[in-house]
Design a protein around this motif. Sequence first.
Motif, PDB file in Angstrom:
ATOM      1  N   LEU A 239     -34.488 105.704 -60.396  1.00 39.89           N
ATOM      2  CA  LEU A 239     -34.265 105.132 -61.721  1.00 39.89           C
ATOM      3  C   LEU A 239     -33.447 106.084 -62.590  1.00 39.89           C
ATOM      4  O   LEU A 239     -32.522 105.674 -63.325  1.00 39.89           O
ATOM      5  N   GLU A 240     -33.791 107.372 -62.524  1.00 43.12           N
ATOM      6  CA  GLU A 240     -33.057 108.365 -63.312  1.00 43.12           C
ATOM      7  C   GLU A 240     -31.595 108.398 -62.889  1.00 43.12           C
ATOM      8  O   GLU A 240     -30.682 108.453 -63.733  1.00 43.12           O
ATOM      9  N   GLN A 241     -31.348 108.331 -61.584  1.00 44.94           N
ATOM     10  CA  GLN A 241     -29.977 108.373 -61.087  1.00 44.94           C
ATOM     11  C   GLN A 241     -29.192 107.142 -61.541  1.00 44.94           C
ATOM     12  O   GLN A 241     -28.031 107.255 -61.966  1.00 44.94           O
ATOM     13  N   ARG A 242     -29.796 105.983 -61.454  1.00 44.75           N
ATOM     14  CA  ARG A 242     -29.106 104.753 -61.841  1.00 44.75           C
ATOM     15  C   ARG A 242     -28.818 104.737 -63.346  1.00 44.75           C
ATOM     16  O   ARG A 242     -27.743 104.303 -63.785  1.00 44.75           O
ATOM     17  N   ILE A 243     -29.806 105.169 -64.132  1.00 42.21           N
ATOM     18  CA  ILE A 243     -29.616 105.198 -65.579  1.00 42.21           C
ATOM     19  C   ILE A 243     -28.499 106.184 -65.944  1.00 42.21           C
ATOM     20  O   ILE A 243     -27.653 105.919 -66.817  1.00 42.21           O
ATOM     21  N   ASN A 244     -28.456 107.328 -65.261  1.00 45.01           N
ATOM     22  CA  ASN A 244     -27.391 108.303 -65.503  1.00 45.01           C
ATOM     23  C   ASN A 244     -26.040 107.716 -65.149  1.00 45.01           C
ATOM     24  O   ASN A 244     -25.020 107.913 -65.858  1.00 45.01           O
ATOM     25  N   THR A 245     -25.982 106.978 -64.032  1.00 42.57           N
ATOM     26  CA  THR A 245     -24.733 106.337 -63.610  1.00 42.57           C
ATOM     27  C   THR A 245     -24.268 105.330 -64.650  1.00 42.57           C
ATOM     28  O   THR A 245     -23.081 105.265 -65.017  1.00 42.57           O
TER      29      THR A 245
END
Length: 249
Positions: A239-245
Amino acid sequence: MARKKSLLWQLFISHLFITLVSLIAVTWYASTSLRNFFLKEIESDLKERGAILSRQLRDHLDPLEKREIDRICKELGYSARTRFTVILPSGIVVGDSDEDPARMDNHLDRPEVAGALSDGVGVSERYSPTLGTKLLYLAVPLKDRGRIIALVRTSLPMDSVDEAIAGIQLKIILGGLVIAAFAAVLSFLVAHRIRRPIDEMKRGAESFAQGDFQFRLPVSDLEEIGSLSEAMNKMAGELEQRINTITEQ
């Protein structure tokens, strides 16, 4: 809305309930088995005492010598501390170690007498209004050339047996309570050990919901809960990676 029940208390109460039910079952089974064992031993002892009386009675039954039979019953009953009764096949009492035979009722309807006449041995446990206590009765037929000429009945009070069983029951219950207390503490510790990682996952889920994806759940050594913690940590990382993307885009 119904109040939610704590997992800790549900596990604790269920384990404690199972322990108490097992304790009651073991106490009942042990008491029943011990009582049956004591009764078998007493029956065997009564048969031996009846055989001793029978050997002394043979010479006084044909012809019938009521006074001599009653005297033998009283003397042997006093020395053996056993109640002896000699009953004719008609149910008439001709000798008793504790009472005057002339004042005693017809004994043909007594369960042990009926059992001795039909099966060769009769056993009955009941309250004696004559002596005011519960007795175990055993009656056997005394035969002469295949014909029943009398019934020899022996009996002993059950007070000592009941007291012995009560003492054993108390020891079993006390030992069981100690085991139940130990099991209760162990159940509480197990329930607490299961609840603690669940509470940690709850806090982790709340942190994730607030956007703190840096939070990581400690992985429990319990396989199922540990796998769930790893899955939630992996989910937070993705989730953190997707939100950062999305933010970068």
